[in-house]
Each structure stands twice: as structure tokens, then as C-alpha cells.
Scaffold this motif. Structure first.
Motif, PDB file in Angstrom:
ATOM      1  N   TYR A  30       0.823  -1.206   0.000  1.00 30.30           N
ATOM      2  CA  TYR A  30       0.000   0.000   0.000  1.00 30.30           C
ATOM      3  C   TYR A  30       0.860   1.261   0.000  1.00 30.30           C
ATOM      4  O   TYR A  30       0.522   2.253  -0.645  1.00 30.30           O
ATOM      5  N   VAL A  31       1.970   1.237   0.731  1.00 30.44           N
ATOM      6  CA  VAL A  31       2.843   2.407   0.788  1.00 30.44           C
ATOM      7  C   VAL A  31       3.511   2.636  -0.567  1.00 30.44           C
ATOM      8  O   VAL A  31       3.608   3.774  -1.045  1.00 30.44           O
ATOM      9  N   LEU A  32       3.966   1.559  -1.199  1.00 24.14           N
ATOM     10  CA  LEU A  32       4.540   1.675  -2.541  1.00 24.14           C
ATOM     11  C   LEU A  32       3.512   2.211  -3.529  1.00 24.14           C
ATOM     12  O   LEU A  32       3.814   3.065  -4.370  1.00 24.14           O
ATOM     13  N   PRO A 101      -0.276   1.527   6.173  1.00 26.33           N
ATOM     14  CA  PRO A 101      -1.039   1.124   4.984  1.00 26.33           C
ATOM     15  C   PRO A 101      -2.282   1.957   4.709  1.00 26.33           C
ATOM     16  O   PRO A 101      -2.906   1.792   3.661  1.00 26.33           O
ATOM     17  N   LEU A 102      -2.665   2.844   5.628  1.00 29.41           N
ATOM     18  CA  LEU A 102      -3.898   3.604   5.470  1.00 29.41           C
ATOM     19  C   LEU A 102      -3.682   4.975   4.834  1.00 29.41           C
ATOM     20  O   LEU A 102      -4.641   5.701   4.567  1.00 29.41           O
ATOM     21  N   LEU A 103      -2.453   5.336   4.572  1.00 31.43           N
ATOM     22  CA  LEU A 103      -2.140   6.612   3.930  1.00 31.43           C
ATOM     23  C   LEU A 103      -2.758   6.652   2.536  1.00 31.43           C
ATOM     24  O   LEU A 103      -2.685   5.673   1.786  1.00 31.43           O
ATOM     25  N   THR A 104      -3.375   7.782   2.162  1.00 31.75           N
ATOM     26  CA  THR A 104      -4.036   7.892   0.868  1.00 31.75           C
ATOM     27  C   THR A 104      -3.307   8.860  -0.054  1.00 31.75           C
ATOM     28  O   THR A 104      -2.596   9.762   0.398  1.00 31.75           O
ATOM     29  N   ALA A 105      -3.548   8.677  -1.351  1.00 32.86           N
ATOM     30  CA  ALA A 105      -2.891   9.524  -2.347  1.00 32.86           C
ATOM     31  C   ALA A 105      -3.289  10.999  -2.225  1.00 32.86           C
ATOM     32  O   ALA A 105      -2.413  11.872  -2.327  1.00 32.86           O
TER      33      ALA A 105
END
Length: 334
Positions: A30-32, A101-105
Motif C-alpha cells: 500500500y505504501v509503494l 497502509p492507510l495513507l491515501t494519495a
């Protein structure tokens, strides 16, 4: 630069922390992905404990470079390990934590845009946490300018009362970062080289240091325990289910339905309680799934009913009725 050298001690696991899965994918996935969505074209992943497992898990990704941190000497030391591979680079560098993993674009895009608009040496992504325990706190001057970051173990009781926390995501000017890294020392409670000390150094040098506060504090959740892993899974699953419902899918009891991130479900399909759609499953339009149906890596045609059954690697045509109590492992459903 993604920091992924954590050993998962508090997860009580023999696997590297970033390989623990959330909604069917390792956290690092998710981070990638979010870094790529905001325009990062090179990914330097700093690995440590059982790093070969991380390499093997992402061996098919040609856009990843690995740097190894053989000694756990802190986040600043970890970024130093990535520095040789970035020699000569003069642009902006995102530094992200591999366990977020919850970081959004949109949030990360806001960070990058503000950093560039302000021509800052560094911009920190922060969040207002209802319960900030475990996170570094943002220190500000009376005029609200960023003064620095204090890690919780080094904070006094007044600093621990601060609710604005460091998410572990930054946008640095490359040269400012490299110069600050040369000056950090392990003079702290943990005897580690803190990346957060770079903020203090840049402030002392008179550089522009900015901060962007996330609108949704859950994006900042870092996973260090199985409890936090379950919470990240719950939040991400809720996002997936909301997206599906907004796209025309009925879910009668979202609290009891589970859909992996890579699954695709057609319009007007109904998910009854206890339904699980896992892996790269493809569900057609106007289906009825459940109650208590588990569908794993399967393809289901349109207008099909699957009731209280288990499918794994199955291919089911249009208009079929399966169950209750059927089990199909591979092959075509009838």
C-alpha cells in the motif's frame, strides 16, 4: 525512501513487519502504491530484519531498489543507508514508513504540493490524534511555526499532552536532508539516530520547515501490534465496502462482510451477511452471494446465486445456483 527494516517484535512474529497483510496485501504494498500515485518514479526500500523475505515478496517489481540497515540504530540511520543510492539527486524526496497502509494519495499529494508551493526544506505530515500515545509530538512556536519533533520517550509531561503528532511521512529537499543527516547524533534516551532531529537542525539553520495536518487521523495509524493490525484491517475494509456500495452494490450487513482490495464485484450484486470475497475474485452483475458464502480467487458470471458455499479457484457461469453447503475447489461450477 520507504523505511521497512522493522522486525515486528511487538507483533510477536518471525516475519518482517511490513509483510504482514491488510486486506490481502502486505502493508508495504500500500505504501509503494500510494507513493507511485503521487508521482514517485524511484522507490528505495530500506530493509533489515529478514530482509531477504521482503526482497522475495517484491521480486517482480522492477522499480524498487533495496538498501540494507544491518544495525537498528534509528530512523535517521535508516535514511542514511539509502543515501548512497541517491547520490547526485537534487529533487524532492518522500520519506515514508512502511507500516502505514492507510495513507491515501490525496493526502500525500497535498503534502507534496504544499512543500513545493512553500519552497520548504522539509514538510511534515501531521495529525491530530485523540489518543497520541506512542507517537512523536509536534512542537510549535507561539506564532504556530514548527519548532521541532520530540519522540515520546524523550518528551516531558507537557509535551506528551500535545495531540498533534508526527505521522512519519515527510517531503524533504534532497540536499537539505543530506546535510542535516550529517549532523544528527544518538544523544537521546534510546541512543539512536532520529530522523526527527533533522527537523530541529533545519529550524536552527533558518530553513523553511512546514507541516500539513491530515483531515483523517486514521491515515496516520502505524502498525506495531496485532491489535493495530486488526484496526488497520477494519478501517481499510470499511473503505472498500463504502466504495462498493457507492458503485451500486448492496451489502446488507457491512460489519459481517469481507471483501479484499483486489476483488471486483458487478453492479446490482447483493452481499448477504457472512459473505467473504477474497483474492483476485471477479463477480458479475446482479448476483446474490450468501449468506455465509466464501469465494476465493474465483470468477462468477452474472445473475448467479451462491448460498452458504465455499469456492476456491472456481469458474462459475451465468445464471447458476450453487449451494447451500457446496464446496468447489477449482474447475467449473455447475
Amino acid at each position: 525512501v520507504i523505511l521497512a527494516a522493522g522486525d515486528g517484535t511487538r507483533l510477536n512474529s518471525n516475519r518482517p513487519k511490513v509483510l504482514h497483510e491488510v486486506c490481502g496485501h502486505p502493508m508495504l504494498h500500500y505504501v509503494l502504491r500510494v507513493a507511485g500515485e503521487v508521482g514517485a518514479t524511484r522507490h528505495v526500500v530500506v530493509i533489515g530484519y529478514e530482509g531477504e523475505q521482503v526482497r522475495q515478496s517484491f521480486r517482480n517489481r522492477g522499480d524498487i531498489e533495496f538498501a540494507e540497515q544491518t544495525e537498528r540504530l534509528g530512523t535517521g540511520h535508516a535514511v542514511r543507508m539509502a543515501q548512497p543510492g541517491l547520490k547526485g539527486y537534487t529533487g524532492d524526496i518522500l520519506v515514508l514508513a512502511g507500516d502505514t497502509p492507510l495513507l491515501t494519495a490525496p493526502t500525500l499529494q497535498k503534502l507534496v504540493q504544499w512543500h513545493r508551493h512553500q519552497d520548504a526544506a522539509v514538510t511534515i505530515l501531521t495529525a491530530e490524534m485523540p489518543e497520541p500515545k506512542g507517537y512523536g509530538r509536534i512542537l510549535r512556536y507561539e506564532d504556530n511555526r514548527v519548532q521541532g519533533i520530540v519522540e515520546e520517550k524523550d518528551a516531558n509531561r507537557y509535551e506528551r499532552a500535545i495531540r498533534e503528532i508526527n505521522t512519519g511521512s515527510y517531503c524533504f529537499d534532497a540536499q537539505a536532508l543530506f546535510q542535516a543527516l550529517e549532523r544528527i547524533t544518538p544523544e537521546n534516551v534510546q541512543n539512536e539516530y532520529y530522523l526527527t532531529d533533522c527537523i530541529r537542525i533545519l529550524v536552527e539553520q533558518g530553513c523553511r520547515v512546514e507541516a500539513v495536518i491530515t483531515e483523517d487521523h486514521t491515515e496516520a495509524i502505524g502498525v506495531n501490534t496485532r491489535v493495530q493490525l486488526a484496526e488497520a484491517e477494519r478501517i481499510l475494509r470499511q473503505r472498500i465496502l463504502v466504495r462498493l456500495m457507492m458503485s451500486g452494490i448492496t451489502i446488507h450487513d457491512p460489519s459481517s462482510c469481507y471483501v479484499d482490495e483486489e476483488a471486483e464485484i458487478g453492479k446490482d450484486t447483493v452481499l448477504y451477511p457472512g459473505t467473504m470475497v477474497m483474492g483476485p475474485s471477479r463477480i458479475g452483475k446482479n448476483c446474490r452471494l450468501g449468506p455465509n458464502a466464501q469465494i476465493v480467487a474465483s470468477t462468477v458470471g452474472e445473475n448467479t446465486v451462491i448460498n452458504a458455499s465455499y469456492l476456491n479457484g472456481a469458474v462459475v457461469g451465468d445464471g447458476e445456483r450453487i449451494g447451500p453447503f457446496a464446496t468447489i475447489n477449482g474447475g467449473k461450477g455447475v
